[in-house]
Design a protein around this motif. Structure first.
Motif, mmCIF file in Angstrom:
data_model
loop_
_atom_site.group_PDB
_atom_site.id
_atom_site.type_symbol
_atom_site.label_atom_id
_atom_site.label_comp_id
_atom_site.label_asym_id
_atom_site.label_seq_id
_atom_site.Cartn_x
_atom_site.Cartn_y
_atom_site.Cartn_z
ATOM 1 N N LEU A 275 67.447 -50.272 1.057
ATOM 2 C CA LEU A 275 67.499 -48.845 1.357
ATOM 3 C C LEU A 275 66.585 -48.076 0.407
ATOM 4 N N ARG A 276 66.091 -46.951 0.855
ATOM 5 C CA ARG A 276 65.213 -46.140 0.018
ATOM 6 C C ARG A 276 65.973 -45.409 -1.074
ATOM 7 N N THR A 277 67.275 -45.258 -0.889
ATOM 8 C CA THR A 277 68.117 -44.579 -1.875
ATOM 9 C C THR A 277 69.353 -45.426 -2.120
ATOM 10 N N PRO A 278 69.702 -45.692 -3.377
ATOM 11 C CA PRO A 278 70.946 -46.442 -3.627
ATOM 12 C C PRO A 278 72.148 -45.711 -3.037
ATOM 13 N N THR A 279 72.928 -46.434 -2.275
ATOM 14 C CA THR A 279 74.048 -45.844 -1.541
ATOM 15 C C THR A 279 75.266 -46.743 -1.688
ATOM 16 N N LYS A 280 76.335 -46.145 -2.164
ATOM 17 C CA LYS A 280 77.570 -46.911 -2.320
ATOM 18 C C LYS A 280 78.467 -46.826 -1.095
ATOM 19 N N SER A 281 78.130 -45.976 -0.144
ATOM 20 C CA SER A 281 78.957 -45.812 1.058
ATOM 21 C C SER A 281 78.279 -46.372 2.297
ATOM 22 N N PHE A 282 77.393 -47.358 2.127
ATOM 23 C CA PHE A 282 76.710 -47.905 3.297
ATOM 24 C C PHE A 282 77.671 -48.678 4.202
ATOM 25 N N SER A 283 78.759 -49.173 3.662
ATOM 26 C CA SER A 283 79.744 -49.875 4.497
ATOM 27 C C SER A 283 80.358 -48.936 5.540
ATOM 28 N N GLN A 284 80.404 -47.635 5.255
ATOM 29 C CA GLN A 284 80.881 -46.662 6.229
ATOM 30 C C GLN A 284 79.753 -46.157 7.127
ATOM 31 N N ILE A 285 78.556 -46.041 6.573
ATOM 32 C CA ILE A 285 77.427 -45.550 7.356
ATOM 33 C C ILE A 285 77.061 -46.539 8.456
ATOM 34 N N LYS A 286 77.209 -47.832 8.201
ATOM 35 C CA LYS A 286 76.853 -48.817 9.228
ATOM 36 C C LYS A 286 77.792 -48.729 10.431
ATOM 37 N N VAL A 287 79.015 -48.265 10.220
ATOM 38 C CA VAL A 287 79.919 -48.065 11.359
ATOM 39 C C VAL A 287 79.400 -46.940 12.243
ATOM 40 N N LEU A 288 78.884 -45.872 11.614
ATOM 41 C CA LEU A 288 78.300 -44.785 12.390
ATOM 42 C C LEU A 288 77.052 -45.248 13.135
ATOM 43 N N LEU A 289 76.243 -46.090 12.520
ATOM 44 C CA LEU A 289 75.055 -46.618 13.196
ATOM 45 C C LEU A 289 75.439 -47.465 14.412
#
Length: 340
Positions: free
Chosen positions: A166-180
């Motif tokens: 990712l271009r920005t470190p993200t600790k909530s990607f586990s939730q963002i992938k559900v939205l994707l």
């Protein structure tokens, strides 16, 4: 002899007159019978023509009534979705219909030891945290491919995995992938509506998932009037990511060889608009372009409601921190309808 002659003449004359009267009666009877048969045929022809005209009018009236009474089936109203089992049943039905329609032009035979292509390992930038998912989910997300390239499979049949960051470190990607994954359903809906919107629409599944996530209790079958007829916290028992993965997995296994071509077709569709085409519609009627704004709002509602239902141990961040990470990754924020 002279006396017998007049009597003989009188008898012959009477016989002649009798035969003439009989002949005349028969002749008159024949003429009248011919006239009756002729007039009868004419009258019968007139009655037959009247009956055929009335039958034609009755047939036309019946056809007009039948056309008015026949209503085209609407999309997504065949089964009422009220619990998780209804969603799973709808998914199985949808996958079968999509495979059937797609097999009209593509071969959907499954191959031996078929593996999932296009897997991606996403490095979130927070420690050594990684997430593996299909590459078509990242179509709307800007990622950086790592220089390591593809991983060489360790065993035969193991799918290759591409490493991205990712271009920005993200600790909530586990939730963002559900939205994707949820928003990928909009592309799938547009693709299926273009195939046949009366059979392959995802409208009922998306709205059913919204109903199950938002509900506080669900109806339950009960024989006793003293027992409770509702089940509490049914919406909280819906594991949203498992349902989304199940949709993708069933499509992958059902389409077989045509899965890659189907994914390319889905990726070319617009998630916010869908072309409604059906084999049942008249060829004289042009396909209509419908907006997916209502379904997009339902998808965002599903995501936010599912996030708020989770416990604090399952969510590594708050809702505000989640929205901040989305803005950093240039992901469109969820739009929730105003509450009444």
């Amino acid at each position: 002899t002279f006396g017998e002659f007049p009597n003989r003449i009188m008898l012959e004359a009477s016989a002649t007159s009798a035969s003439g009267s009989t002949f005349g009666y028969r002749a008159n009877a024949t003429v009248s019978s011919n006239f009756r048969s002729t007039t009868g045929t004419f009258v019968g022809f007139r009655r037959e023509s009247q009956n055929s005209g009335s039958r034609a009018q009755t047939t036309k009236g019946f056809e007009a009534w039948r056309r008015k009474s026949v209503r085209m089936p609407k999309e997504g109203v065949y089964l009422r979705v009220a619990n998780v089992m209804d969603i799973l049943q709808q998914v199985r039905t949808l996958v079968g219909l999509v495979t059937n329609v797609w097999s009209w032009s593509m071969r959907t035979n499954s191959t031996f030891r078929q593996v999932m292509p296009g897997l991606v390992r996403v490095h979130t930038g927070v420690g050594s945290e990684t997430c593996i998912l299909q590459s078509y989910y990242l179509q709307d997300l800007d990622v950086i491919p790592l220089s390591r390239g593809q991983k060489v499979p360790g065993r035969r049949g193991e799918p290759p995995v591409t490493d991205v960051a990712l271009r920005t470190p993200t600790k909530s990607f586990s939730q963002i992938k559900v939205l994707l994954k949820l928003r990928w359903l909009l592309r799938l809906h547009s693709a299926c509506c273009e195939l046949d919107y009366k059979m392959c629409s995802l409208r009922n599944i998306i709205l059913g998932m919204q109903y199950v996530v938002l509900q506080e209790c669900a109806e339950a079958e009960c024989d006793s009037i003293f027992d409770t007829k509702v089940q509490q916290n049914v919406g909280a028992h819906l594991h949203l990511e498992s349902v989304l993965d199940d949709i993708a997995d069933q499509l992958y296994r059902s389409l077989g060889k045509a899965h890659r071509a189907f994914l390319e077709y889905v990726g070319s569709c617009d998630p916010m608009r869908s072309v409604h085409f059906s084999q049942i519609d008249s060829p004289l009627t042009p396909p209509q372009v419908q907006s997916n704004e209502q379904l997009a709002m339902a998808v965002d509602t599903i995501f936010v409601a599912n996030f708020l239902r989770q416990s604090q141990r399952e969510t590594p961040c708050s809702l505000q921190e989640l929205f901040d990470d989305m803005e950093a990754l240039n992901v469109q924020l969820p739009e929730i309808p105003p509450l009444n």
